[in-house]
Design a protein around this motif. Sequence first.
Motif, PDB file in Angstrom:
ATOM      1  N   ALA A  60     -36.675 102.944 157.988  1.00  0.00           N
ATOM      2  CA  ALA A  60     -37.117 101.890 157.070  1.00  0.00           C
ATOM      3  C   ALA A  60     -36.249 100.648 157.278  1.00  0.00           C
ATOM      4  CB  ALA A  60     -37.014 102.369 155.616  1.00  0.00           C
ATOM      5  N   PRO A  61     -36.743  99.481 156.840  1.00  0.00           N
ATOM      6  CA  PRO A  61     -35.929  98.268 156.937  1.00  0.00           C
ATOM      7  C   PRO A  61     -34.721  98.280 155.999  1.00  0.00           C
ATOM      8  CG  PRO A  61     -38.247  97.712 156.652  1.00  0.00           C
ATOM      9  CD  PRO A  61     -38.110  99.192 156.434  1.00  0.00           C
ATOM     10  N   SER A  62     -34.841  98.977 154.869  1.00  0.00           N
ATOM     11  CA  SER A  62     -33.746  99.083 153.913  1.00  0.00           C
ATOM     12  C   SER A  62     -33.981 100.298 153.032  1.00  0.00           C
ATOM     13  CB  SER A  62     -33.629  97.810 153.066  1.00  0.00           C
ATOM     14  OG  SER A  62     -34.820  97.600 152.335  1.00  0.00           O
ATOM     15  N   PHE A  63     -32.914 100.705 152.347  1.00  0.00           N
ATOM     16  CA  PHE A  63     -32.954 101.899 151.501  1.00  0.00           C
ATOM     17  C   PHE A  63     -32.275 101.605 150.170  1.00  0.00           C
ATOM     18  CE2 PHE A  63     -33.089 103.531 155.790  1.00  0.00           C
ATOM     19  CZ  PHE A  63     -33.905 104.643 155.727  1.00  0.00           C
ATOM     20  N   GLY A  64     -32.645 102.365 149.156  1.00  0.00           N
ATOM     21  CA  GLY A  64     -31.855 102.375 147.934  1.00  0.00           C
ATOM     22  C   GLY A  64     -30.475 102.915 148.297  1.00  0.00           C
ATOM     23  N   ASP A  65     -29.406 102.279 147.810  1.00  0.00           N
ATOM     24  CA  ASP A  65     -28.042 102.644 148.209  1.00  0.00           C
ATOM     25  C   ASP A  65     -27.707 104.118 147.961  1.00  0.00           C
ATOM     26  OD1 ASP A  65     -27.506 100.076 149.065  1.00  0.00           O
ATOM     27  OD2 ASP A  65     -26.518  99.486 147.194  1.00  0.00           O
ATOM     28  N   ILE A  66     -28.012 104.600 146.771  1.00  0.00           N
ATOM     29  CA  ILE A  66     -27.663 105.984 146.432  1.00  0.00           C
ATOM     30  C   ILE A  66     -28.481 106.946 147.272  1.00  0.00           C
ATOM     31  CG2 ILE A  66     -27.651 107.716 144.587  1.00  0.00           C
ATOM     32  CD1 ILE A  66     -27.026 105.382 142.646  1.00  0.00           C
ATOM     33  N   PHE A  67     -29.764 106.657 147.441  1.00  0.00           N
ATOM     34  CA  PHE A  67     -30.615 107.504 148.274  1.00  0.00           C
ATOM     35  C   PHE A  67     -30.065 107.555 149.702  1.00  0.00           C
ATOM     36  CE2 PHE A  67     -34.107 108.368 151.139  1.00  0.00           C
ATOM     37  CZ  PHE A  67     -34.714 109.458 150.538  1.00  0.00           C
ATOM     38  N   PHE A  68     -29.692 106.407 150.255  1.00  0.00           N
ATOM     39  CA  PHE A  68     -29.150 106.335 151.610  1.00  0.00           C
ATOM     40  C   PHE A  68     -27.934 107.250 151.747  1.00  0.00           C
ATOM     41  CE2 PHE A  68     -26.467 104.527 154.926  1.00  0.00           C
ATOM     42  CZ  PHE A  68     -27.365 104.265 155.946  1.00  0.00           C
ATOM     43  N   ASN A  69     -26.993 107.133 150.819  1.00  0.00           N
ATOM     44  CA  ASN A  69     -25.786 107.969 150.875  1.00  0.00           C
ATOM     45  C   ASN A  69     -26.098 109.443 150.677  1.00  0.00           C
ATOM     46  OD1 ASN A  69     -23.716 106.075 151.483  1.00  0.00           O
ATOM     47  ND2 ASN A  69     -24.001 105.226 149.445  1.00  0.00           N
ATOM     48  N   ASN A  70     -27.060 109.761 149.822  1.00  0.00           N
ATOM     49  CA  ASN A  70     -27.449 111.157 149.642  1.00  0.00           C
ATOM     50  C   ASN A  70     -28.103 111.715 150.898  1.00  0.00           C
ATOM     51  OD1 ASN A  70     -26.389 111.517 147.081  1.00  0.00           O
ATOM     52  ND2 ASN A  70     -28.279 110.917 146.052  1.00  0.00           N
ATOM     53  N   CYS A  71     -28.830 110.879 151.640  1.00  0.00           N
ATOM     54  CA  CYS A  71     -29.388 111.319 152.929  1.00  0.00           C
ATOM     55  C   CYS A  71     -28.253 111.756 153.851  1.00  0.00           C
ATOM     56  CB  CYS A  71     -30.173 110.192 153.599  1.00  0.00           C
ATOM     57  SG  CYS A  71     -31.836 109.930 152.950  1.00  0.00           S
ATOM     58  N   LEU A  72     -27.246 110.914 153.971  1.00  0.00           N
ATOM     59  CA  LEU A  72     -26.126 111.206 154.859  1.00  0.00           C
ATOM     60  C   LEU A  72     -25.424 112.495 154.478  1.00  0.00           C
ATOM     61  CD1 LEU A  72     -24.663 107.599 155.118  1.00  0.00           C
ATOM     62  CD2 LEU A  72     -25.863 108.861 156.931  1.00  0.00           C
ATOM     63  N   LYS A  73     -25.363 112.790 153.202  1.00  0.00           N
ATOM     64  CA  LYS A  73     -24.665 113.980 152.729  1.00  0.00           C
ATOM     65  C   LYS A  73     -25.539 115.235 152.796  1.00  0.00           C
ATOM     66  CE  LYS A  73     -21.635 111.427 149.652  1.00  0.00           C
ATOM     67  NZ  LYS A  73     -20.305 111.969 149.875  1.00  0.00           N
ATOM     68  N   ASN A  74     -26.831 115.066 153.104  1.00  0.00           N
ATOM     69  CA  ASN A  74     -27.745 116.208 153.097  1.00  0.00           C
ATOM     70  C   ASN A  74     -28.551 116.333 154.387  1.00  0.00           C
ATOM     71  OD1 ASN A  74     -27.614 117.524 150.302  1.00  0.00           O
ATOM     72  ND2 ASN A  74     -27.615 115.331 149.864  1.00  0.00           N
ATOM     73  N   SER A  75     -27.967 115.853 155.483  1.00  0.00           N
ATOM     74  CA  SER A  75     -28.530 116.044 156.827  1.00  0.00           C
ATOM     75  C   SER A  75     -29.901 115.424 157.052  1.00  0.00           C
ATOM     76  CB  SER A  75     -28.568 117.530 157.186  1.00  0.00           C
ATOM     77  OG  SER A  75     -27.269 118.064 157.173  1.00  0.00           O
ATOM     78  N   VAL A  76     -30.203 114.343 156.357  1.00  0.00           N
ATOM     79  CA  VAL A  76     -31.397 113.550 156.634  1.00  0.00           C
ATOM     80  C   VAL A  76     -30.880 112.232 157.205  1.00  0.00           C
ATOM     81  CG1 VAL A  76     -33.388 112.354 155.645  1.00  0.00           C
ATOM     82  CG2 VAL A  76     -32.757 114.631 154.804  1.00  0.00           C
ATOM     83  N   VAL A  77     -31.337 111.871 158.408  1.00  0.00           N
ATOM     84  CA  VAL A  77     -30.814 110.692 159.086  1.00  0.00           C
ATOM     85  C   VAL A  77     -31.570 109.439 158.630  1.00  0.00           C
ATOM     86  CG1 VAL A  77     -30.366 109.602 161.323  1.00  0.00           C
ATOM     87  CG2 VAL A  77     -30.228 112.103 161.096  1.00  0.00           C
ATOM     88  N   PRO A  78     -30.895 108.548 157.892  1.00  0.00           N
ATOM     89  CA  PRO A  78     -31.533 107.290 157.493  1.00  0.00           C
ATOM     90  C   PRO A  78     -31.344 106.246 158.602  1.00  0.00           C
ATOM     91  CG  PRO A  78     -29.396 107.472 156.441  1.00  0.00           C
ATOM     92  CD  PRO A  78     -29.570 108.700 157.291  1.00  0.00           C
ATOM     93  N   VAL A  79     -32.447 105.742 159.115  1.00  0.00           N
ATOM     94  CA  VAL A  79     -32.406 104.778 160.221  1.00  0.00           C
ATOM     95  C   VAL A  79     -32.934 103.444 159.719  1.00  0.00           C
ATOM     96  CG1 VAL A  79     -33.373 104.194 162.481  1.00  0.00           C
ATOM     97  CG2 VAL A  79     -32.716 106.564 161.966  1.00  0.00           C
ATOM     98  N   MET A  80     -32.119 102.406 159.847  1.00  0.00           N
ATOM     99  CA  MET A  80     -32.563 101.070 159.449  1.00  0.00           C
ATOM    100  C   MET A  80     -32.974 100.279 160.686  1.00  0.00           C
ATOM    101  SD  MET A  80     -30.515  99.668 156.152  1.00  0.00           S
ATOM    102  CE  MET A  80     -28.835 100.038 156.560  1.00  0.00           C
ATOM    103  N   LEU A  81     -34.251  99.888 160.699  1.00  0.00           N
ATOM    104  CA  LEU A  81     -34.794  99.000 161.723  1.00  0.00           C
ATOM    105  C   LEU A  81     -35.457  97.840 161.000  1.00  0.00           C
ATOM    106  CD1 LEU A  81     -36.454 101.593 164.154  1.00  0.00           C
ATOM    107  CD2 LEU A  81     -34.249 100.442 164.441  1.00  0.00           C
ATOM    108  N   ASP A  82     -35.615  96.719 161.669  1.00  0.00           N
ATOM    109  CA  ASP A  82     -36.195  95.553 160.995  1.00  0.00           C
ATOM    110  C   ASP A  82     -37.649  95.830 160.569  1.00  0.00           C
ATOM    111  OD1 ASP A  82     -38.131  94.403 163.108  1.00  0.00           O
ATOM    112  OD2 ASP A  82     -36.251  94.590 164.224  1.00  0.00           O
ATOM    113  N   ALA A  83     -38.116  95.038 159.625  1.00  0.00           N
ATOM    114  CA  ALA A  83     -39.439  95.253 159.026  1.00  0.00           C
ATOM    115  C   ALA A  83     -40.557  95.194 160.063  1.00  0.00           C
ATOM    116  CB  ALA A  83     -39.680  94.223 157.922  1.00  0.00           C
ATOM    117  N   GLU A  84     -40.457  94.278 161.026  1.00  0.00           N
ATOM    118  CA  GLU A  84     -41.506  94.156 162.048  1.00  0.00           C
ATOM    119  C   GLU A  84     -41.577  95.416 162.905  1.00  0.00           C
ATOM    120  OE1 GLU A  84     -39.016  91.746 161.641  1.00  0.00           O
ATOM    121  OE2 GLU A  84     -40.300  90.548 160.338  1.00  0.00           O
ATOM    122  N   THR A  85     -40.432  95.956 163.284  1.00  0.00           N
ATOM    123  CA  THR A  85     -40.409  97.178 164.092  1.00  0.00           C
ATOM    124  C   THR A  85     -40.990  98.345 163.312  1.00  0.00           C
ATOM    125  OG1 THR A  85     -38.488  96.389 165.333  1.00  0.00           O
ATOM    126  CG2 THR A  85     -38.920  98.755 165.394  1.00  0.00           C
TER     127      THR A  85
END
Length: 177
Positions: A60-85
């Motif tokens: 996604a282009p951006s994430f909710g901060d807490i959700f992003f950190n919870n992804c990292l702590k629970n083996s879900v890889v949050p990837v930030m790419l620009d909105a057009e991509t």
Amino acid sequence: MLFHDLRFNADGSEKPDFILNRPPYRKAGIIVADRNFGCGSSRESAVYAVATFGIRSVIAPSFGDIFFNNCLKNSVVPVMLDAETCAALRAQLRAHVGAEITVDLERQVAIDAEGREHAFRIHPLRRRCLLDGLDDISLTSEFLDVIRPFETSYRREFSWLDPGPTSGPGAVVPNEP
């Protein structure tokens, strides 16, 4: 349950028009989302629902901060790419039903359905934890050879701060009012 109100009718039946209810998306391992994904999903159970469904990465282009950190702590890889991509990735997946994209965490690239690579950044420590399957406790345990001598020295130097045993003979029991 992941996207419950979007995926199911009030009677519990699936909504056939929701993308994750349609083959082959039903077995998706990656979600390509729009901006601010997970905003308002601050409880850790939101990431549990994503992971339980089988999603291993969210792009996604951006994430909710807490959700992003919870992804990292629970083996879900949050990837930030620009909105057009992200929009282009979603268009590829819609145009070529069954097409696949890949997230290569080791190389830090997302590979689209046409083979193009899109670099992303992730904090080096979080990347290592994801690659090695380390949670906060196992990461901390790697430093026990430093922690234990510190605790021993600290207790010796500041003995009046150590309450002593909290159970068994000689236990320190707080005074009751």
